[in-house]
Write a protein that holds these residues in place. Structure first.
Motif, PDB file in Angstrom:
ATOM      1  N   ASP A   1       0.657  -1.539  -0.215  1.00 58.83           N
ATOM      2  CA  ASP A   1       0.450  -0.072   0.147  1.00 58.83           C
ATOM      3  C   ASP A   1       1.030   1.892   0.122  1.00 58.83           C
ATOM      4  O   ASP A   1       0.456   2.729   0.098  1.00 58.83           O
ATOM      5  N   GLY A   2       2.345   1.062  -0.481  1.00 60.90           N
ATOM      6  CA  GLY A   2       2.881   2.424  -0.848  1.00 60.90           C
ATOM      7  C   GLY A   2       3.491   2.916   0.671  1.00 60.90           C
ATOM      8  O   GLY A   2       4.404   3.864   1.427  1.00 60.90           O
ATOM      9  N   SER A   3       3.313   2.077   1.959  1.00 59.82           N
ATOM     10  CA  SER A   3       3.875   2.094   3.530  1.00 59.82           C
ATOM     11  C   SER A   3       5.529   1.625   3.411  1.00 59.82           C
ATOM     12  O   SER A   3       5.719   1.301   4.892  1.00 59.82           O
ATOM     13  N   GLU A   4       5.392   0.375   2.687  1.00 59.69           N
ATOM     14  CA  GLU A   4       6.612  -0.370   3.148  1.00 59.69           C
ATOM     15  C   GLU A   4       7.584   0.368   3.465  1.00 59.69           C
ATOM     16  O   GLU A   4       8.303   1.350   2.453  1.00 59.69           O
ATOM     17  N   ARG A   5       8.547  -0.393   4.143  1.00 63.51           N
ATOM     18  CA  ARG A   5      10.280   0.604   3.648  1.00 63.51           C
ATOM     19  C   ARG A   5      10.755   0.920   3.053  1.00 63.51           C
ATOM     20  O   ARG A   5      11.297   1.690   2.902  1.00 63.51           O
ATOM     21  N   GLU A   6      10.744  -0.238   1.752  1.00 65.36           N
ATOM     22  CA  GLU A   6      11.392   0.104   0.890  1.00 65.36           C
ATOM     23  C   GLU A   6      11.062   0.771   0.481  1.00 65.36           C
ATOM     24  O   GLU A   6      11.504   2.198  -0.179  1.00 65.36           O
ATOM     25  N   ALA A   7       9.400   1.937   0.563  1.00 69.06           N
ATOM     26  CA  ALA A   7       8.656   2.864  -0.239  1.00 69.06           C
ATOM     27  C   ALA A   7       9.110   3.788   0.159  1.00 69.06           C
ATOM     28  O   ALA A   7       8.969   5.072   0.391  1.00 69.06           O
ATOM     29  N   ALA A   8       9.486   3.875   2.006  1.00 70.80           N
ATOM     30  CA  ALA A   8       9.596   4.844   2.608  1.00 70.80           C
ATOM     31  C   ALA A   8      11.048   5.996   2.510  1.00 70.80           C
ATOM     32  O   ALA A   8      11.209   6.713   2.421  1.00 70.80           O
ATOM     33  N   ARG A   9      11.764   4.921   2.132  1.00 68.93           N
ATOM     34  CA  ARG A   9      13.751   5.228   1.937  1.00 68.93           C
ATOM     35  C   ARG A   9      13.232   6.277   0.267  1.00 68.93           C
ATOM     36  O   ARG A   9      13.955   7.240   0.255  1.00 68.93           O
ATOM     37  N   LEU A  10      12.098   6.773  -0.363  1.00 68.47           N
ATOM     38  CA  LEU A  10      12.149   7.567  -1.284  1.00 68.47           C
ATOM     39  C   LEU A  10      12.039   8.726  -0.585  1.00 68.47           C
ATOM     40  O   LEU A  10      11.732   9.547  -1.463  1.00 68.47           O
ATOM     41  N   LEU A  11      11.190   8.501   0.636  1.00 67.49           N
ATOM     42  CA  LEU A  11      10.421   9.314   1.182  1.00 67.49           C
ATOM     43  C   LEU A  11      10.942  11.280   1.214  1.00 67.49           C
ATOM     44  O   LEU A  11      12.782  10.571   2.290  1.00 67.49           O
TER      45      LEU A  11
ATOM     46  N   ALA B   1      -1.690   5.649  -5.724  1.00 72.58           N
ATOM     47  CA  ALA B   1      -0.518   6.318  -6.111  1.00 72.58           C
ATOM     48  C   ALA B   1       0.342   6.628  -5.249  1.00 72.58           C
ATOM     49  O   ALA B   1       2.078   6.836  -5.921  1.00 72.58           O
ATOM     50  N   ASP B   2       0.097   6.513  -3.914  1.00 74.95           N
ATOM     51  CA  ASP B   2       1.413   5.537  -3.489  1.00 74.95           C
ATOM     52  C   ASP B   2       2.052   4.984  -3.595  1.00 74.95           C
ATOM     53  O   ASP B   2       3.683   4.635  -3.484  1.00 74.95           O
ATOM     54  N   VAL B   3       1.522   4.178  -4.737  1.00 74.74           N
ATOM     55  CA  VAL B   3       2.656   3.283  -5.139  1.00 74.74           C
ATOM     56  C   VAL B   3       3.192   3.379  -6.024  1.00 74.74           C
ATOM     57  O   VAL B   3       4.407   3.193  -6.365  1.00 74.74           O
ATOM     58  N   PHE B   4       2.343   3.588  -7.069  1.00 74.71           N
ATOM     59  CA  PHE B   4       2.339   4.530  -8.637  1.00 74.71           C
ATOM     60  C   PHE B   4       3.098   4.871  -8.989  1.00 74.71           C
ATOM     61  O   PHE B   4       4.859   4.910  -9.450  1.00 74.71           O
ATOM     62  N   GLU B   5       3.376   6.087  -7.871  1.00 75.29           N
ATOM     63  CA  GLU B   5       4.455   7.716  -8.143  1.00 75.29           C
ATOM     64  C   GLU B   5       5.539   7.151  -7.389  1.00 75.29           C
ATOM     65  O   GLU B   5       6.734   7.371  -8.170  1.00 75.29           O
ATOM     66  N   ALA B   6       5.586   6.158  -6.337  1.00 75.76           N
ATOM     67  CA  ALA B   6       6.824   5.976  -5.988  1.00 75.76           C
ATOM     68  C   ALA B   6       7.707   4.484  -6.599  1.00 75.76           C
ATOM     69  O   ALA B   6       8.502   5.238  -6.494  1.00 75.76           O
ATOM     70  N   LEU B   7       7.083   3.584  -7.542  1.00 76.71           N
ATOM     71  CA  LEU B   7       7.822   3.368  -8.033  1.00 76.71           C
ATOM     72  C   LEU B   7       8.703   3.763  -9.589  1.00 76.71           C
ATOM     73  O   LEU B   7       9.546   3.935  -9.426  1.00 76.71           O
ATOM     74  N   ALA B   8       8.055   4.856 -10.019  1.00 72.16           N
ATOM     75  CA  ALA B   8       8.020   6.422 -10.774  1.00 72.16           C
ATOM     76  C   ALA B   8       9.441   6.387  -9.757  1.00 72.16           C
ATOM     77  O   ALA B   8      10.633   7.433 -10.810  1.00 72.16           O
ATOM     78  N   HIS B   9       9.239   7.278  -8.996  1.00 72.99           N
ATOM     79  CA  HIS B   9      10.352   7.923  -8.380  1.00 72.99           C
ATOM     80  C   HIS B   9      11.704   7.299  -8.099  1.00 72.99           C
ATOM     81  O   HIS B   9      12.943   7.272  -8.405  1.00 72.99           O
ATOM     82  N   GLU B  10      11.158   5.514  -7.806  1.00 71.42           N
ATOM     83  CA  GLU B  10      12.389   5.135  -7.641  1.00 71.42           C
ATOM     84  C   GLU B  10      13.508   5.218  -8.229  1.00 71.42           C
ATOM     85  O   GLU B  10      14.667   5.011  -9.025  1.00 71.42           O
ATOM     86  N   LEU B  11      12.499   4.727  -9.693  1.00 75.87           N
ATOM     87  CA  LEU B  11      13.678   4.639 -11.079  1.00 75.87           C
ATOM     88  C   LEU B  11      14.266   6.078 -11.017  1.00 75.87           C
ATOM     89  O   LEU B  11      15.613   5.870 -11.853  1.00 75.87           O
ATOM     90  N   ALA B  12      13.805   7.050 -11.431  1.00 75.87           N
ATOM     91  CA  ALA B  12      14.075   8.142 -12.061  1.00 75.87           C
ATOM     92  C   ALA B  12      15.279   8.387 -11.066  1.00 75.87           C
ATOM     93  O   ALA B  12      16.226   8.584 -11.230  1.00 75.87           O
TER      94      ALA B  12
ATOM     95  N   LEU C   1      16.684  -1.596  -7.792  1.00 80.66           N
ATOM     96  CA  LEU C   1      15.410  -0.825  -7.327  1.00 80.66           C
ATOM     97  C   LEU C   1      14.784  -2.140  -5.908  1.00 80.66           C
ATOM     98  O   LEU C   1      13.617  -2.771  -6.444  1.00 80.66           O
ATOM     99  N   PRO C   2      14.640  -2.133  -5.422  1.00 87.28           N
ATOM    100  CA  PRO C   2      14.210  -2.680  -3.502  1.00 87.28           C
ATOM    101  C   PRO C   2      12.624  -2.796  -3.964  1.00 87.28           C
ATOM    102  O   PRO C   2      12.432  -3.822  -3.929  1.00 87.28           O
ATOM    103  N   TYR C   3      11.846  -1.222  -4.092  1.00 90.13           N
ATOM    104  CA  TYR C   3      10.493  -1.481  -4.498  1.00 90.13           C
ATOM    105  C   TYR C   3      10.118  -2.323  -5.350  1.00 90.13           C
ATOM    106  O   TYR C   3       8.681  -3.342  -5.043  1.00 90.13           O
ATOM    107  N   ARG C   4      10.623  -1.465  -6.727  1.00 93.40           N
ATOM    108  CA  ARG C   4       9.779  -2.747  -7.397  1.00 93.40           C
ATOM    109  C   ARG C   4      10.160  -3.819  -7.316  1.00 93.40           C
ATOM    110  O   ARG C   4       8.792  -5.355  -8.402  1.00 93.40           O
ATOM    111  N   ARG C   5      11.701  -4.148  -7.067  1.00 95.60           N
ATOM    112  CA  ARG C   5      11.595  -5.595  -6.813  1.00 95.60           C
ATOM    113  C   ARG C   5      10.422  -6.853  -6.150  1.00 95.60           C
ATOM    114  O   ARG C   5       9.708  -7.724  -6.096  1.00 95.60           O
ATOM    115  N   LEU C   6      10.734  -5.571  -4.555  1.00 93.26           N
ATOM    116  CA  LEU C   6       9.249  -6.041  -4.062  1.00 93.26           C
ATOM    117  C   LEU C   6       7.936  -6.293  -4.455  1.00 93.26           C
ATOM    118  O   LEU C   6       7.013  -7.652  -4.260  1.00 93.26           O
TER     119      LEU C   6
END
Length: 465
Positions: A165-175, A229-240, A259-264
């Protein structure tokens, strides 16, 4: 506007017909109505950052706020919370640096979405849809276009919640940091505070759960825009962040190890893993005998969250109801109704059905015209398949709307040049091999639009025959 007094905040707010809550909402999560009230009374002087933000809300310069640059004499009062304190002081330079780094990556993301989509597609060998930036699962693209009327939609309102849901540790690293001791909790919260587009609201939408062209049919559940968006924009941000250098230039092709979040996320076609937001993108073609031409839309990066600055087919929009009322929800669970509403909003400038009003009357105006034309065969609408934007892993329902010239021209008389999401390109593009290929090779077309063009040209004899 003429305002008087030393502190003009209240007068400016009332002149704009805003409540203190309205102002607080526009300033971000750290600001409450209480903060606005204290600023207006002069109990507390807003920090330079919030003076700049307030000036933007009211459309004036910072000096016109009438706010002293130095705080008043201290009062013997106790603040209610640490958050109250942080909203009123200048942010720590470390927080500012964190937020600026995040903004820089997001700017680079929006400037390079086409190139990044190509990179992302390369992460899924054998799944890319030509060079569009889309990827497709097994059986997601039918063997030939399907009449939209034949596509059965099934709703599963009690579907299990997605795993991510975008609250994962791998996503939090992008914030970025929200304060010295706390990062932003969600990607959409950071967007709201630090890079908010004009159109940014958390609305109900249908969640893509299944694709089956043997029936043919699509299956949907419930979700919200921010939840996706919490998931899909985080995935895009990680790749950028990984795939672009400090100047926004591609650095090569990263692997999923980078890309740890995409891998997750894992298998992008496992629709139970994350909330998959489906958008309905429609290539609108004017057919006049043996000649055909189509329209494009330039999306304004200041107005939209995704695909800003790119060309897109028109109309295009999230699959969602026009209103939360039960009658609207029942009527709007229909791809054709979604296409009609988006066409009315983007091409005819009609007000957006933002989810809070009355159900749309589909018997009136352009809706009735399109329904009658579809019934007599002068308008035909096809589904070309379903794919994912490789960069964001957003779902894309790819469709084509073919209008006979007389119907198109009746509508075109009222076409607008600009809408809430961008500019309708004045030029009509020839639906020819050269016209289609020049756009696809330009690097300016959003993946969904490129997918519509690629598949529509592949099946042109069916669509125009």
């Amino acid at each position: 506007m003429t305002v008087t007094g030393v502190n003009r905040l209240r007068e400016l707010r009332e002149a704009g017909s805003l409540t203190q809550r309205d102002v607080a909402d526009r300033l971000g999560a750290a600001v409450t109505e209480a903060h606005v009230g204290r600023w207006e009374r002069g109990d507390v002087v807003p920090s330079p950052r919030y003076r700049r933000l307030l000036a933007g809300v009211f459309g004036v310069s910072v000096p016109e706020l009438g706010v002293a640059a130095t705080p008043p004499a201290p009062r013997s009062r106790v603040r209610s919370s640490a958050e109250d304190f942080m909203a009123d002081v200048v942010q720590d330079p470390r927080v500012v640096e964190s937020q600026e780094r995040w903004r820089a990556t997001r700017r680079a993301l929006n400037a390079n979405r086409h190139a990044l989509a190509q990179v992302a597609a390369g992460l899924y060998p054998g799944r890319a849809l030509a060079g569009t930036g889309l990827i497709a699962g097994d059986g997601w693209i039918p063997e030939r276009p399907v009449d939209l009327a034949a596509v059965a939609l099934t709703e599963r309102p009690n579907a299990e919640h997605p795993v991510l849901d975008g609250s994962e540790r791998e996503a939090a690293r992008l914030l970025p940091d929200q304060g010295l001791s706390r990062p932003y909790p969600r990607y959409t919260t950071a967007v709201r505070d630090l890079a908010r587009p004009r159109l940014f609201e958390d609305r109900h939408a249908w969640r893509l759960l299944g694709v089956d062209w043997s029936r043919p049919g699509l299956e949907f559940g419930d979700m919200t825009y921010f939840g996706a968006a919490d998931v899909f924009e985080a995935l895009a941000h990680e790749l950028a962040y990984v795939g672009l250098d400090a100047d926004g230039r591609p650095t090569g092709t990263p692997s999923l190890r980078d890309l740890p979040y995409r891998r997750l996320v894992g298998d992008p076609f496992d629709l139970s893993r994350r909330p998959v937001m489906p958008a309905v993108s429609t290539l609108t073609i004017r057919r006049d005998g043996g000649r055909a031409e189509f329209l494009m839309h330039r999306r304004d990066p200041r107005a939209v969250t995704a695909a800003g600055g790119m060309l897109q087919v028109i109309p295009s929009g999230i699959f969602q109801p026009s209103s939360l009322l039960p009658a609207a929800r029942a009527a709007d669970f229909d791809l054709w109704r979604n296409i009609q509403r988006e066409l009315a909003e983007e091409l005819l400038g009609m007000p957006e059905a933002d989810g809070h009003g009355r159900p749309v009357d589909y018997t009136a105006g352009p809706y009735g015209l399109l329904d009658r034309a579809r019934a007599d065969g002068s308008v035909r609408v096809w589904c070309l398949g379903v794919a994912l934007d490789a960069l964001t892993l957003v779902g894309e329902v790819l469709t084509v709307l073919v209008l006979d010239a007389d119907v198109f021209d009746r509508l075109a008389h009222d076409f607008v040049e600009h809408n809430d999401e961008g500019q309708v390109v004045a030029e009509r593009f020839e639906f020819t091999a050269g016209g289609v290929r020049s756009l696809l090779d330009s690097g300016r077309v959003a993946p969904a639009g490129a997918g519509c063009l690629e598949l529509a040209w592949r099946w042109r004899d069916v669509l125009l025959g």
